[in-house]
Design a protein around this motif. Structure first.
Motif, PDB file in Angstrom:
ATOM      1  N   TRP A   1       0.840  -1.187   0.000  1.00  0.00           N
ATOM      2  CA  TRP A   1       0.000   0.000   0.000  1.00  0.00           C
ATOM      3  C   TRP A   1       0.881   1.245   0.000  1.00  0.00           C
ATOM      4  N   GLU A   2       0.578   2.172  -0.883  1.00  0.00           N
ATOM      5  CA  GLU A   2       1.332   3.425  -1.006  1.00  0.00           C
ATOM      6  C   GLU A   2       0.328   4.579  -1.041  1.00  0.00           C
ATOM      7  N   ARG A   3       0.499   5.520  -0.128  1.00  0.00           N
ATOM      8  CA  ARG A   3      -0.470   6.619  -0.046  1.00  0.00           C
ATOM      9  C   ARG A   3      -0.320   7.609  -1.199  1.00  0.00           C
ATOM     10  N   SER A   4       0.852   7.633  -1.826  1.00  0.00           N
ATOM     11  CA  SER A   4       1.088   8.557  -2.935  1.00  0.00           C
ATOM     12  C   SER A   4       0.563   7.968  -4.250  1.00  0.00           C
ATOM     13  N   ASP A   5       0.678   8.746  -5.319  1.00  0.00           N
ATOM     14  CA  ASP A   5       0.262   8.247  -6.640  1.00  0.00           C
ATOM     15  C   ASP A   5       1.429   7.647  -7.409  1.00  0.00           C
ATOM     16  N   GLU A   6       2.572   7.454  -6.719  1.00  0.00           N
ATOM     17  CA  GLU A   6       3.725   6.802  -7.320  1.00  0.00           C
ATOM     18  C   GLU A   6       4.475   6.035  -6.242  1.00  0.00           C
ATOM     19  N   PHE A   7       5.221   5.020  -6.661  1.00  0.00           N
ATOM     20  CA  PHE A   7       5.970   4.209  -5.710  1.00  0.00           C
ATOM     21  C   PHE A   7       7.303   4.869  -5.365  1.00  0.00           C
ATOM     22  N   GLY A   8       7.833   4.505  -4.220  1.00  0.00           N
ATOM     23  CA  GLY A   8       9.140   5.015  -3.826  1.00  0.00           C
ATOM     24  C   GLY A   8       9.183   5.687  -2.476  1.00  0.00           C
ATOM     25  N   GLY A   9       8.028   6.178  -1.996  1.00  0.00           N
ATOM     26  CA  GLY A   9       8.036   6.859  -0.705  1.00  0.00           C
ATOM     27  C   GLY A   9       8.976   8.053  -0.714  1.00  0.00           C
ATOM     28  N   LEU A  10       9.792   8.174   0.321  1.00  0.00           N
ATOM     29  CA  LEU A  10      10.744   9.281   0.396  1.00  0.00           C
ATOM     30  C   LEU A  10      11.864   9.154  -0.630  1.00  0.00           C
ATOM     31  N   ALA A  11      11.992   7.987  -1.248  1.00  0.00           N
ATOM     32  CA  ALA A  11      13.015   7.784  -2.282  1.00  0.00           C
ATOM     33  C   ALA A  11      12.431   7.978  -3.682  1.00  0.00           C
ATOM     34  N   ALA A  12      11.198   8.473  -3.788  1.00  0.00           N
ATOM     35  CA  ALA A  12      10.598   8.726  -5.103  1.00  0.00           C
ATOM     36  C   ALA A  12      11.382   9.825  -5.824  1.00  0.00           C
ATOM     37  N   ALA A  13      11.259   9.837  -7.152  1.00  0.00           N
ATOM     38  CA  ALA A  13      12.044  10.775  -7.961  1.00  0.00           C
ATOM     39  C   ALA A  13      11.136  11.586  -8.874  1.00  0.00           C
ATOM     40  N   PHE A  14      11.666  12.684  -9.370  1.00  0.00           N
ATOM     41  CA  PHE A  14      10.946  13.495 -10.352  1.00  0.00           C
ATOM     42  C   PHE A  14      11.818  13.640 -11.596  1.00  0.00           C
ATOM     43  N   GLU A  15      11.172  13.850 -12.718  1.00  0.00           N
ATOM     44  CA  GLU A  15      11.886  13.879 -13.993  1.00  0.00           C
ATOM     45  C   GLU A  15      12.550  15.230 -14.218  1.00  0.00           C
ATOM     46  N   VAL A  16      13.762  15.191 -14.722  1.00  0.00           N
ATOM     47  CA  VAL A  16      14.509  16.375 -15.158  1.00  0.00           C
ATOM     48  C   VAL A  16      15.043  16.078 -16.549  1.00  0.00           C
ATOM     49  N   PRO A  17      15.463  17.078 -17.301  1.00  0.00           N
ATOM     50  CA  PRO A  17      16.023  16.795 -18.628  1.00  0.00           C
ATOM     51  C   PRO A  17      17.168  15.788 -18.557  1.00  0.00           C
ATOM     52  N   GLY A  18      16.995  14.666 -19.203  1.00  0.00           N
ATOM     53  CA  GLY A  18      18.044  13.657 -19.253  1.00  0.00           C
ATOM     54  C   GLY A  18      17.961  12.589 -18.189  1.00  0.00           C
ATOM     55  N   GLY A  19      16.961  12.644 -17.296  1.00  0.00           N
ATOM     56  CA  GLY A  19      16.886  11.607 -16.275  1.00  0.00           C
ATOM     57  C   GLY A  19      15.966  11.967 -15.128  1.00  0.00           C
ATOM     58  N   TYR A  20      16.320  11.464 -13.921  1.00  0.00           N
ATOM     59  CA  TYR A  20      15.498  11.678 -12.729  1.00  0.00           C
ATOM     60  C   TYR A  20      16.385  12.089 -11.558  1.00  0.00           C
ATOM     61  N   LEU A  21      15.792  12.799 -10.622  1.00  0.00           N
ATOM     62  CA  LEU A  21      16.428  13.139  -9.355  1.00  0.00           C
ATOM     63  C   LEU A  21      15.491  12.760  -8.217  1.00  0.00           C
ATOM     64  N   GLU A  22      16.068  12.311  -7.093  1.00  0.00           N
ATOM     65  CA  GLU A  22      15.245  12.008  -5.933  1.00  0.00           C
ATOM     66  C   GLU A  22      14.629  13.288  -5.368  1.00  0.00           C
ATOM     67  N   LYS A  23      13.429  13.163  -4.833  1.00  0.00           N
ATOM     68  CA  LYS A  23      12.785  14.307  -4.197  1.00  0.00           C
ATOM     69  C   LYS A  23      13.488  14.689  -2.904  1.00  0.00           C
ATOM     70  N   PHE A  24      14.129  13.709  -2.272  1.00  0.00           N
ATOM     71  CA  PHE A  24      14.897  13.944  -1.058  1.00  0.00           C
ATOM     72  C   PHE A  24      16.282  13.329  -1.246  1.00  0.00           C
ATOM     73  N   GLY A 173      21.054   6.895 -12.321  1.00  0.00           N
ATOM     74  CA  GLY A 173      19.688   7.150 -12.746  1.00  0.00           C
ATOM     75  C   GLY A 173      18.739   7.408 -11.597  1.00  0.00           C
ATOM     76  N   SER A 174      19.262   7.518 -10.373  1.00  0.00           N
ATOM     77  CA  SER A 174      18.508   7.805  -9.153  1.00  0.00           C
ATOM     78  C   SER A 174      17.953   6.527  -8.529  1.00  0.00           C
ATOM     79  N   PHE A 175      17.406   6.649  -7.332  1.00  0.00           N
ATOM     80  CA  PHE A 175      16.803   5.511  -6.645  1.00  0.00           C
ATOM     81  C   PHE A 175      15.564   4.998  -7.362  1.00  0.00           C
ATOM     82  N   LYS A 176      15.078   5.737  -8.349  1.00  0.00           N
ATOM     83  CA  LYS A 176      13.941   5.253  -9.146  1.00  0.00           C
ATOM     84  C   LYS A 176      14.307   3.958  -9.868  1.00  0.00           C
ATOM     85  N   VAL A 177      15.566   3.811 -10.239  1.00  0.00           N
ATOM     86  CA  VAL A 177      16.029   2.571 -10.871  1.00  0.00           C
ATOM     87  C   VAL A 177      15.770   1.392  -9.946  1.00  0.00           C
TER      88      VAL A 177
END
Length: 213
Positions: A1-24, A173-177
């Motif tokens: 169960w994940e309360r967000s709309d994406e998996f990863g919790g605090l290790a979730a990432a957001f897209e940037v040009p050329g890849g992803y960065l962790e939100k934290f 590629g960030s923790f999203k990998v």
């Protein structure tokens, strides 16, 4: 169960040009053997990179590297005798392993009280005390010494040698990998994963636990 709309919790990432960065900010220590083993098991261990730490100390308008024992010995913000005391305290703390009951005593004293006693006021105020205040602000004097010990223990376990610089683990590629691979592996094993599903409570139930969504 994940309360967000994406998996990863605090290790979730957001897209940037050329890849992803962790939100934290995230990294692994070399002592995190369980998660490294899991990364290998789900097929992304080859993307893990162990990079030299860039930890530094800012004082008097200058930046000093602080990622190895030699960096500490060269740190000019405190007299040499204080650097020796800091090194000896660090050495003592890193040799209290997590399976050793001695760390339980550190639950009953604050970091500020313990460090002042063994470092001396001058060394404490100019180094580790300043770090506590920077991290915790007005509540710095309330932090348990067991928390500080654990940070020292983890970081010193991330050195490949006694005089080596600390190395920290990052996924290319960030923790999203890692998260994406873990989600895929769980689904292959038959798990059902739920997004936008916060758990309100976990209660005892016959034969196990009952989750309230």
């Amino acid at each position: 169960w994940e309360r967000s709309d994406e998996f990863g919790g605090l290790a979730a990432a957001f897209e940037v040009p050329g890849g992803y960065l962790e939100k934290f900010y995230h990294h692994l220590f070399m002592s995190d053997r369980a998660i490294v083993s899991l990364a290998n098991e789900i097929g992304v261990g080859h993307t893990l990179r162990w990079l030299p730490s860039q930890n530094s100390y800012f004082s008097g308008g200058r930046i000093y590297s602080l990622a190895s024992p030699m960096d500490l010995l060269r740190l000019p913000v405190v007299p040499f005798v204080d650097r020796i005391r800091i090194g000896l305290v660090t050495l003592y703390l890193q040799h209290i392993p997590s399976i050793d009951e001695r760390w339980h005593a550190l639950e009953r004293v604050t970091a500020a009280e313990w460090l002042r006693k063994y470092l001396g006021e001058r060394a404490f105020e100019r180094t580790l005390g300043a770090q506590l205040r920077a991290k915790f602000g007005p509540r710095a004097d309330e932090i348990a010494m067991v928390w500080f010990w654990n940070k020292i223990y983890l970081r010193t376990q991330s050195r490949p040698g006694i005089f080596a610089k600390e190395r920290l683990g990052y996924f290319d590629g960030s923790f999203k990998v890692f998260t994406d691979a873990l989600v895929a592996a769980a689904r292959r094993e038959g798990a059902t994963l739920h997004l936008n599903a916060p758990i309100q409570s976990v209660d005892p139930a016959e034969g196990g636990r009952r989750f309230t969504l």
